[in-house]
Design a protein around this motif. Sequence first.
Motif, mmCIF file in Angstrom:
data_model
loop_
_atom_site.group_PDB
_atom_site.id
_atom_site.type_symbol
_atom_site.label_atom_id
_atom_site.label_comp_id
_atom_site.label_asym_id
_atom_site.label_seq_id
_atom_site.Cartn_x
_atom_site.Cartn_y
_atom_site.Cartn_z
ATOM 1 N N LEU A 97 0.836 -1.196 0.000
ATOM 2 C CA LEU A 97 0.000 0.000 0.000
ATOM 3 C C LEU A 97 0.872 1.248 0.000
ATOM 4 O O LEU A 97 1.952 1.255 0.593
ATOM 5 N N ASP A 98 0.389 2.301 -0.643
ATOM 6 C CA ASP A 98 1.112 3.567 -0.576
ATOM 7 C C ASP A 98 0.885 4.183 0.810
ATOM 8 O O ASP A 98 0.098 3.677 1.613
ATOM 9 N N ASP A 99 1.570 5.294 1.094
ATOM 10 C CA ASP A 99 1.501 5.905 2.422
ATOM 11 C C ASP A 99 0.077 6.301 2.814
ATOM 12 O O ASP A 99 -0.346 6.076 3.943
ATOM 13 N N ALA A 100 -0.651 6.887 1.878
ATOM 14 C CA ALA A 100 -2.012 7.350 2.191
ATOM 15 C C ALA A 100 -2.930 6.180 2.531
ATOM 16 O O ALA A 100 -3.679 6.223 3.520
ATOM 17 N N ASP A 101 -2.878 5.117 1.724
ATOM 18 C CA ASP A 101 -3.721 3.954 1.997
ATOM 19 C C ASP A 101 -3.279 3.242 3.271
ATOM 20 O O ASP A 101 -4.115 2.739 4.032
ATOM 21 N N SER A 102 -1.985 3.177 3.512
ATOM 22 C CA SER A 102 -1.480 2.556 4.744
ATOM 23 C C SER A 102 -1.986 3.310 5.966
ATOM 24 O O SER A 102 -2.419 2.712 6.955
ATOM 25 N N ARG A 103 -1.919 4.622 5.885
ATOM 26 C CA ARG A 103 -2.379 5.472 6.992
ATOM 27 C C ARG A 103 -3.881 5.271 7.230
ATOM 28 O O ARG A 103 -4.327 5.119 8.367
ATOM 29 N N CYS A 117 -7.144 10.845 13.892
ATOM 30 C CA CYS A 117 -6.178 10.353 14.856
ATOM 31 C C CYS A 117 -6.130 11.391 15.977
ATOM 32 O O CYS A 117 -6.063 12.595 15.696
ATOM 33 N N PRO A 118 -6.162 10.971 17.221
ATOM 34 C CA PRO A 118 -6.043 11.950 18.306
ATOM 35 C C PRO A 118 -4.753 12.758 18.159
ATOM 36 O O PRO A 118 -3.703 12.215 17.799
ATOM 37 N N CYS A 119 -4.844 14.048 18.381
ATOM 38 C CA CYS A 119 -3.704 14.961 18.195
ATOM 39 C C CYS A 119 -2.447 14.474 18.901
ATOM 40 O O CYS A 119 -1.348 14.540 18.345
ATOM 41 N N GLU A 120 -2.613 13.964 20.110
ATOM 42 C CA GLU A 120 -1.453 13.549 20.892
ATOM 43 C C GLU A 120 -0.765 12.298 20.322
ATOM 44 O O GLU A 120 0.346 11.955 20.715
ATOM 45 N N LEU A 121 -1.420 11.609 19.374
ATOM 46 C CA LEU A 121 -0.837 10.395 18.785
ATOM 47 C C LEU A 121 -0.396 10.574 17.335
ATOM 48 O O LEU A 121 0.086 9.628 16.719
ATOM 49 N N GLU A 122 -0.552 11.768 16.779
ATOM 50 C CA GLU A 122 -0.208 11.984 15.375
ATOM 51 C C GLU A 122 1.267 11.719 15.085
ATOM 52 O O GLU A 122 1.601 11.066 14.108
ATOM 53 N N GLU A 123 2.146 12.194 15.939
ATOM 54 C CA GLU A 123 3.593 11.999 15.712
ATOM 55 C C GLU A 123 3.957 10.519 15.765
ATOM 56 O O GLU A 123 4.667 10.004 14.905
ATOM 57 N N VAL A 124 3.430 9.838 16.756
ATOM 58 C CA VAL A 124 3.714 8.393 16.902
ATOM 59 C C VAL A 124 3.133 7.624 15.713
ATOM 60 O O VAL A 124 3.798 6.751 15.149
ATOM 61 N N SER A 125 1.920 7.954 15.316
ATOM 62 C CA SER A 125 1.294 7.220 14.191
ATOM 63 C C SER A 125 2.059 7.464 12.901
ATOM 64 O O SER A 125 2.167 6.567 12.069
ATOM 65 N N ARG A 127 5.285 7.882 12.634
ATOM 66 C CA ARG A 127 6.484 7.035 12.675
ATOM 67 C C ARG A 127 6.141 5.579 12.405
ATOM 68 O O ARG A 127 6.904 4.864 11.763
ATOM 69 N N ILE A 128 5.009 5.142 12.890
ATOM 70 C CA ILE A 128 4.586 3.756 12.668
ATOM 71 C C ILE A 128 4.322 3.544 11.189
ATOM 72 O O ILE A 128 4.737 2.600 10.586
#
Length: 128
Positions: A97-103, A117-125, A127-128
């Motif tokens: 999957l490309d990045d958009a579909d993976s996300r 995605c909750p704001c506090e988890l955007e950075e972590v998500s 990276r994942i």
Amino acid sequence: MVKLLKDILSQTDKDAYKECQSWEKEQLIREIKHILTGKRYFIVIDDVWKEQDWKLVKAAFPENNNGSRIIATTRITGVAKLCCSVSDEQPYQMAPLDDADSRRLFFKRIFYSNDSCPCELEEVSARI
């Protein structure tokens, strides 16, 4: 494997499934093969991890030349090659999957939403 075989049986013959709760693998395989013999079927087995598991599952399906098809998905190359019905066939290799579909898939699985995605988890998500 017993659970998978019972799932297959439940989707092919509900009456037989009611009787199979104490059955072992061999009896489940015999019953599935008996039910499907002479019939045309299309079955999808998702996410096969081991070659011996595929061999066991494949044993439950009669080779009846009625145009039946089995599609198996796996991430394991050896299993994929074993799933091919003719030795010179090649497994179908899906593109990642490309990045958009993976996300989108990630958010749907984790947050039950395609794009939130909750704001506090955007950075972590990210990276994942």
